[in-house]
Design a protein around this motif. Structure first.
Motif, PDB file in Angstrom:
ATOM      1  N   VAL A  37       0.855  -1.193   0.000  1.00  0.00           N
ATOM      2  CA  VAL A  37       0.000   0.000   0.000  1.00  0.00           C
ATOM      3  C   VAL A  37       0.885   1.236   0.000  1.00  0.00           C
ATOM      4  O   VAL A  37       1.821   1.334   0.801  1.00  0.00           O
ATOM      5  CB  VAL A  37      -0.910   0.040   1.254  1.00  0.00           C
ATOM      6  N   PHE A  38       0.595   2.177  -0.903  1.00  0.00           N
ATOM      7  CA  PHE A  38       1.273   3.476  -0.917  1.00  0.00           C
ATOM      8  C   PHE A  38       0.241   4.486  -1.390  1.00  0.00           C
ATOM      9  O   PHE A  38      -0.048   4.585  -2.578  1.00  0.00           O
ATOM     10  CB  PHE A  38       2.490   3.457  -1.849  1.00  0.00           C
ATOM     11  N   LEU A  39      -0.362   5.191  -0.453  1.00  0.00           N
ATOM     12  CA  LEU A  39      -1.414   6.160  -0.763  1.00  0.00           C
ATOM     13  C   LEU A  39      -0.969   7.561  -0.386  1.00  0.00           C
ATOM     14  O   LEU A  39      -0.404   7.768   0.692  1.00  0.00           O
ATOM     15  CB  LEU A  39      -2.692   5.825   0.010  1.00  0.00           C
ATOM     16  N   VAL A  94      -5.559  -2.600   6.724  1.00  0.00           N
ATOM     17  CA  VAL A  94      -6.210  -3.916   6.768  1.00  0.00           C
ATOM     18  C   VAL A  94      -7.217  -4.130   5.643  1.00  0.00           C
ATOM     19  O   VAL A  94      -7.703  -5.237   5.457  1.00  0.00           O
ATOM     20  CB  VAL A  94      -6.872  -4.184   8.136  1.00  0.00           C
ATOM     21  N   GLY A  95      -7.539  -3.084   4.914  1.00  0.00           N
ATOM     22  CA  GLY A  95      -8.490  -3.240   3.818  1.00  0.00           C
ATOM     23  C   GLY A  95      -9.166  -1.933   3.507  1.00  0.00           C
ATOM     24  O   GLY A  95      -8.848  -0.902   4.071  1.00  0.00           O
ATOM     25  N   GLY A  96     -10.081  -1.979   2.585  1.00  0.00           N
ATOM     26  CA  GLY A  96     -10.804  -0.777   2.208  1.00  0.00           C
ATOM     27  C   GLY A  96     -10.985  -0.726   0.710  1.00  0.00           C
ATOM     28  O   GLY A  96     -10.966  -1.741   0.021  1.00  0.00           O
ATOM     29  N   LYS A  97     -11.126   0.480   0.206  1.00  0.00           N
ATOM     30  CA  LYS A  97     -11.404   0.676  -1.198  1.00  0.00           C
ATOM     31  C   LYS A  97     -10.775   1.987  -1.645  1.00  0.00           C
ATOM     32  O   LYS A  97     -10.817   2.971  -0.915  1.00  0.00           O
ATOM     33  CB  LYS A  97     -12.916   0.729  -1.402  1.00  0.00           C
ATOM     34  N   ALA A  98     -10.182   1.988  -2.811  1.00  0.00           N
ATOM     35  CA  ALA A  98      -9.654   3.214  -3.387  1.00  0.00           C
ATOM     36  C   ALA A  98     -10.132   3.309  -4.825  1.00  0.00           C
ATOM     37  O   ALA A  98      -9.867   2.416  -5.629  1.00  0.00           O
ATOM     38  CB  ALA A  98      -8.126   3.228  -3.338  1.00  0.00           C
ATOM     39  N   VAL A  99     -10.855   4.335  -5.123  1.00  0.00           N
ATOM     40  CA  VAL A  99     -11.305   4.592  -6.483  1.00  0.00           C
ATOM     41  C   VAL A  99     -10.804   5.989  -6.826  1.00  0.00           C
ATOM     42  O   VAL A  99     -11.273   6.977  -6.252  1.00  0.00           O
ATOM     43  CB  VAL A  99     -12.856   4.519  -6.582  1.00  0.00           C
TER      44      VAL A  99
END
Length: 100
Positions: A37-39, A94-99
């Protein structure tokens, strides 16, 4: 699986938030397989405040990456854009959503 991560809040020099975001989004050393993950995000109230969330397969993988020449060169480019100390918070995504 992610076992190591963090959330970093950085403040850019006044008026340089766009440069900071562009540099982070164009991180030449990423992606690496161990960085899951790299946001990059920014404050809605202050465009010079930038947030980064990272998730890694292990603390050791993160350490190995940041010991590399590519990562050190990236950090050297990043530093002049920042003011003050960045704030790091322990976080394991741990999770989620990226749009985007």
């Amino acid at each position: 699986m992610i076992s190591h991560g963090f959330h970093a809040t950085m403040t850019a020099q006044p008026g340089r938030g766009d440069e900071l975001v562009a540099l982070l989004l164009d991180a030449p050393s990423l992606p690496v397989d161990d960085c899951v993950v790299f946001l990059v995000g920014r404050s809605a109230a202050d465009p010079d405040v930038v947030h980064v969330t990272e998730g890694w397969t292990s603390r050791e993988a993160h350490g190995r990456f940041f010991e590399s020449e590519a990562a050190q060169a990236f950090v050297a480019k990043l530093q002049p854009l920042l003011t003050g100390e960045s704030v790091y918070t322990d976080e394991v995504p741990v999770g989620g959503k990226a749009v985007l």
